[in-house]
Design a protein around this motif. Structure first.
Motif, PDB file in Angstrom:
ATOM      1  N   TRP A 201      42.172  43.223  30.479  1.00  0.00           N
ATOM      2  CA  TRP A 201      40.801  43.552  30.922  1.00  0.00           C
ATOM      3  C   TRP A 201      39.943  42.299  31.069  1.00  0.00           C
ATOM      4  N   LEU A 202      40.107  41.343  30.191  1.00  0.00           N
ATOM      5  CA  LEU A 202      39.331  40.113  30.261  1.00  0.00           C
ATOM      6  C   LEU A 202      39.689  39.311  31.502  1.00  0.00           C
ATOM      7  N   LEU A 203      40.969  39.260  31.855  1.00  0.00           N
ATOM      8  CA  LEU A 203      41.395  38.530  33.056  1.00  0.00           C
ATOM      9  C   LEU A 203      40.848  39.159  34.301  1.00  0.00           C
ATOM     10  N   ARG A 204      40.789  40.493  34.371  1.00  0.00           N
ATOM     11  CA  ARG A 204      40.218  41.139  35.555  1.00  0.00           C
ATOM     12  C   ARG A 204      38.752  40.779  35.712  1.00  0.00           C
ATOM     13  N   GLY A 205      37.992  40.657  34.620  1.00  0.00           N
ATOM     14  CA  GLY A 205      36.564  40.270  34.710  1.00  0.00           C
ATOM     15  C   GLY A 205      36.388  38.853  35.213  1.00  0.00           C
ATOM     16  N   LEU A 206      37.203  37.929  34.741  1.00  0.00           N
ATOM     17  CA  LEU A 206      37.111  36.546  35.218  1.00  0.00           C
ATOM     18  C   LEU A 206      37.455  36.452  36.684  1.00  0.00           C
ATOM     19  N   THR A 207      38.406  37.263  37.129  1.00  0.00           N
ATOM     20  CA  THR A 207      38.780  37.229  38.554  1.00  0.00           C
ATOM     21  C   THR A 207      37.603  37.652  39.409  1.00  0.00           C
ATOM     22  N   GLN A 208      36.858  38.669  38.993  1.00  0.00           N
ATOM     23  CA  GLN A 208      35.701  39.103  39.770  1.00  0.00           C
ATOM     24  C   GLN A 208      34.626  38.016  39.805  1.00  0.00           C
ATOM     25  N   VAL A 209      34.454  37.288  38.742  1.00  0.00           N
ATOM     26  CA  VAL A 209      33.454  36.197  38.721  1.00  0.00           C
ATOM     27  C   VAL A 209      33.800  35.123  39.721  1.00  0.00           C
ATOM     28  N   LEU A 210      35.067  34.758  39.768  1.00  0.00           N
ATOM     29  CA  LEU A 210      35.496  33.726  40.707  1.00  0.00           C
ATOM     30  C   LEU A 210      35.318  34.184  42.142  1.00  0.00           C
ATOM     31  N   GLN A 211      35.583  35.500  42.397  1.00  0.00           N
ATOM     32  CA  GLN A 211      35.455  35.984  43.772  1.00  0.00           C
ATOM     33  C   GLN A 211      33.989  36.024  44.228  1.00  0.00           C
ATOM     34  N   THR A 212      33.022  36.163  43.390  1.00  0.00           N
ATOM     35  CA  THR A 212      31.605  36.268  43.767  1.00  0.00           C
ATOM     36  C   THR A 212      30.835  34.981  43.566  1.00  0.00           C
ATOM     37  N   SER A 213      31.448  33.895  43.276  1.00  0.00           N
ATOM     38  CA  SER A 213      30.729  32.634  43.028  1.00  0.00           C
ATOM     39  C   SER A 213      30.097  32.063  44.291  1.00  0.00           C
ATOM     40  N   SER A 214      30.618  32.410  45.507  1.00  0.00           N
ATOM     41  CA  SER A 214      30.086  31.904  46.762  1.00  0.00           C
ATOM     42  C   SER A 214      28.891  32.701  47.251  1.00  0.00           C
TER      43      SER A 214
END
Length: 769
Positions: free
Chosen positions: A722-735
């Protein structure tokens, strides 16, 4: 109506060999055609049986063939009278019927004896006399006046008979007369000149109380023939055995003449014999049992021969029939089985058992007894005296096979002809299977063993080394017992405190523990012997005993020497170049004070070879042969090995410790001296306990721990995913700043995603709802 005597015979047919059976029934002469004489019940499963009537003696047609029907699993056979049956006890009073019963392959024959009994209540005339034609008799014209011409046989006693027809001349030469016994007498004028005439006599028979019957008797007078009837043979005696069955031929008479007929005129009626009218054969009509009918021993018969057409032409022959006794039955002994049990210690002359034998053919006759031995052939342990079996010799069961089987036969002879015997078998046995023989009275004498002798053994002496190991075999106790089975003995040791044991079965003596020659050199054991299985009573035992001596030999060296003291500490002030006695090692063996020879040797600590031993004396040597003289004191820790010496083996040793402090001598030292420090020989040991702690959980705890660990790992893996899925979403929305802002808001707002009431606002961000 005369009733047949009740008969109900149940025959259990178990046929192993052909064996003839006999039945006796009584039948009233009033029984008419179709009457049932006898009923039989047979068991013949699973076959279909047959029942046949082989023959009848004397021959007659009065009996129907037997019938056989099945009823409730049992076959019932019946014997009935035929339609032509006319029983008359005065004519024939005994019939013998031979029957044959067949069941599968097994055949049994039996004899049915029918005795015809007179009916005292029969009040009617029977036979040809009562028929319409009447009875016809023929007499010669030369008949003697006032002689009996005919005897009327009627049932009952006390009947009165009268001739009721007219007897007037010229038809009758004179009146015929009849008496109360039924005999018709010739007229007193005789019948001379009345040839070819026929006289009809009506006879009234009155039985009393108004009962009567009538009959016709016709008398034909025959002329005298020119040829005269005669018997060529003279009168003679005939001897027959008593075991002849009814219908057996006794004799045959023959008379000269034309168409001759025969009849018995004396005795009338003849109960035991009859004669054939045509051929003159005399036969028996009833059993000739002398025991039941002694009067049958002698019978005098008068036989008349006459011509059939000229009955007055006749002749008579007298002869005597002697019935001889037949020895048909062997002696009968009671009891039928002699069974007894006697011990082997029974004295000679003791009565074993008694039995009584009688001869059915000759009651009261003298019997002869014989005792015949079979196995062993020369056995004489039993004898027979006047029907009493008694002990004749000492009975002994203490030899192999003595009580197993002794067989003999008792032979009982009667005085009849031919001699009949009954054989019995006498047996001395603990167990015996009989072979039953015909006409045999078994005798069983069981001789039981008695425990007579006590077991014995011979006192013995065993020698053993002091160092013998446990379980060592020292020897065997040889016990003997004269009772059979021989030497059936159990062994044991009385007391049991000594280090020895005896095998209960074979008497072997074994060592159980260590021996000490110094403590005890000799042992005396009492061995008990108890016998068993030598008496009829299993609880009966006898015992004996003997003494066994065990000597401990060869004193084995089993104690190491002990030194006093075992530890010494000495301070020696030594002079340069001078030898000095340091100490004396004192050792001994406390358990063996006589052992004084020891060897001494320094085995450790003697560096630079400064010390030596002179016997038990420790000597310090300083002869300037070694390195330079030391300026400082020096300590030596010497180990002295002390071993016992001499012929005893093994040689045991001990080690004494001597610590020597060598102090060089100086001028300031006043004198050479030795300071001793000793340690007592008895030191208290120090016990050190080291405990190692370890943990061993229960099996259930291990299972629970394993399951809990697995669940914990699964939860941890899910949280990381679950923690890895949250970090992935952060990286995708950084732009995208807006998305990042919103994401940051969501991350900053811990209440994001929760349910809120309508109109709710964030306390710090009212714009965010």
């Amino acid at each position: 109506m005369v009733l047949l005597r009740p008969l109900a015979l149940l025959l259990a047919l178990v046929v192993s060999e052909l064996y003839c059976l006999s039945w006796f029934i009584d039948v009233s002469e009033s029984q008419g055609p179709g009457a049932t004489l006898q009923s039989f019940s047979f068991n013949c499963s699973p076959y279909i049986p047959t029942l046949e009537l082989l023959h009848v003696q004397p021959p007659t047609t009065f009996f129907n063939p037997p019938s056989l029907t099945r009823w409730q699993g049992t076959y019932v056979g019946k014997m009935t009278l035929s339609s032509s049956a006319r029983l008359d006890a005065l004519t024939v009073n005994h019939y013998e019927l031979q029957l044959r019963f067949t069941c599968g392959n097994q055949v049994t024959e039996g004899r049915l004896s029918v005795n015809v009994q007179r009916d005292p209540n029969r009040d009617q005339c029977a036979g040809r006399f009562a028929s319409p034609a009447g009875e016809i008799i023929q007499v010669r014209e030369t008949v003697t006046p006032r002689t009996p011409l005919y005897t009327l046989l009627l049932p009952g006693q006390g009947a009165q008979m009268n001739i009721t027809s007219a007897q007037d001349p010229p038809y009758f030469p004179g009146p015929f007369s009849i008496d109360g016994q039924g005999q018709l007498w010739a007229p007193s004028q005789g019948l001379k000149g009345q040839a070819q005439k026929v006289f009809q006599l009506q006879i009234l028979v009155t039985f009393g109380q108004g009962r009567s019957c009538r009959g016709m008797l016709t008398v034909k007078v025959l002329p005298v023939s020119s040829s005269q009837v005669s018997f060529p043979q003279q009168a003679q005696n005939i001897t027959i055995p008593e075991n002849l069955v009814p219908g057996s031929k006794v004799a045959q008479v023959h008379a000269r003449g034309f168409d001759v007929r025969y009849e018995i005129v004396s005795p009338v009626p003849c109960r035991l014999f009859s004669i054939a009218r045509v051929d003159g054969v005399v036969r028996t009509t009833a059993p000739l049992e002398l025991a039941q009918a002694p009067d049958a021993a002698v019978t005098r018969l008068r036989v008349k021969a006459f011509e059939r057409l000229r009955p007055w032409d006749s002749a008579e022959l007298d002869f005597q029939v002697d019935v001889q006794s037949v020895n048909r039955w062997p002696p009968r002994c009671l009891p039928a089985l002699l069974a007894t049990q006697i011990p082997e210690t029974t004295p000679v002359g003791t009565f074993v058992n008694t039995f009584t034998c009688t001869d059915p053919d000759s009651p009261g006759s003298t019997l002869d007894y014989q005792l015949l031995f079979h196995s062993p052939a020369s056995a004489s342990s039993l004898c027979l005296r006047d029907g009493v079996l008694e002990v004749n010799d000492t009975l002994d069961c203490d030899a192999p096979g003595a009580c197993l089987q002794h067989t003999a036969s008792i032979l009982v002879l009667d005085s009849g002809q031919p001699p009949m015997t009954r054989q019995g078998r006498a047996n001395q046995a603990s167990s015996l299977t009989f072979k039953w023989l015909p006409a045999e009275v078994p005798v069983l004498v069981m001789v039981t063993p008695v425990n007579e002798f006590s077991p014995t053994c011979v006192s013995r002496t065993f020698r053993v080394r002091e160092d013998a190991r446990p379980h060592t075999l020292l020897g065997s106790v040889m016990g003997t017992d004269l009772d059979y089975p021989h030497d059936s003995i159990e062994y044991s040791i009385s007391g049991g405190s000594a280090p020895f044991a005896v095998d209960s079965l074979n008497g072997e003596v074994h060592l159980l523990g260590p021996l000490d020659y110094e403590m005890q050199k000799s042992y005396r054991l009492t061995v008990l012997l108890t016998d068993h299985s030598q008496d009829q009573d299993p609880t009966c035992h006898r015992s004996g005993s003997c003494t066994i001596t065990i000597e401990v030999e060869q004193d084995v060296n089993d104690h190491a020497p002990e030194c006093e003291p075992p530890f010494q500490e000495l301070t020696v002030y030594a002079h340069l170049g001078r030898s000095l006695e340091v100490t004396t090692v004192s050792c001994r063996v406390a358990q063996e004070p006589q052992r004084l020879a020891f060897s001494y040797r320094i085995v450790g600590g003697n560096s630079q070879s400064r010390f030596s031993l002179q016997g038990a004396v420790l000597v310090h040597n300083d002869l300037m042969l070694g390195p330079p003289w030391p300026e400082q004191s020096h300590t030596y820790e010497l180990l002295i090995r002390v071993a016992d010496a001499g012929p005893s083996t093994p040689h045991l040793s001990t080690t004494a410790t001597v610590i020597v402090h060598i102090v060089p001598w100086r001028a300031s030292t006043g004198a050479t001296s030795i300071h001793r420090t000793t340690v007592p020989s008895r030191m208290t040991p120090l016990l050190v306990t080291d405990t190692e702690v370890f943990w061993q959980p229960e099996p259930w705890f291990v299972v629970v721990l394993t399951v809990t660990s697995a669940l914990l790992l699964l939860g941890l893996g899910w949280f990381l995913s679950w923690l890895l899925r949250g970090l992935t979403q952060v990286l995708q929305t950084s732009s995208k700043p807006t998305q990042a802002l919103l994401l940051n808001r969501e991350l900053r707002d811990p209440l994001k995603g929760l349910w809120r009431p309508r109109g709710w606002r964030h306390p710090r961000h009212p714009a965010v709802s």
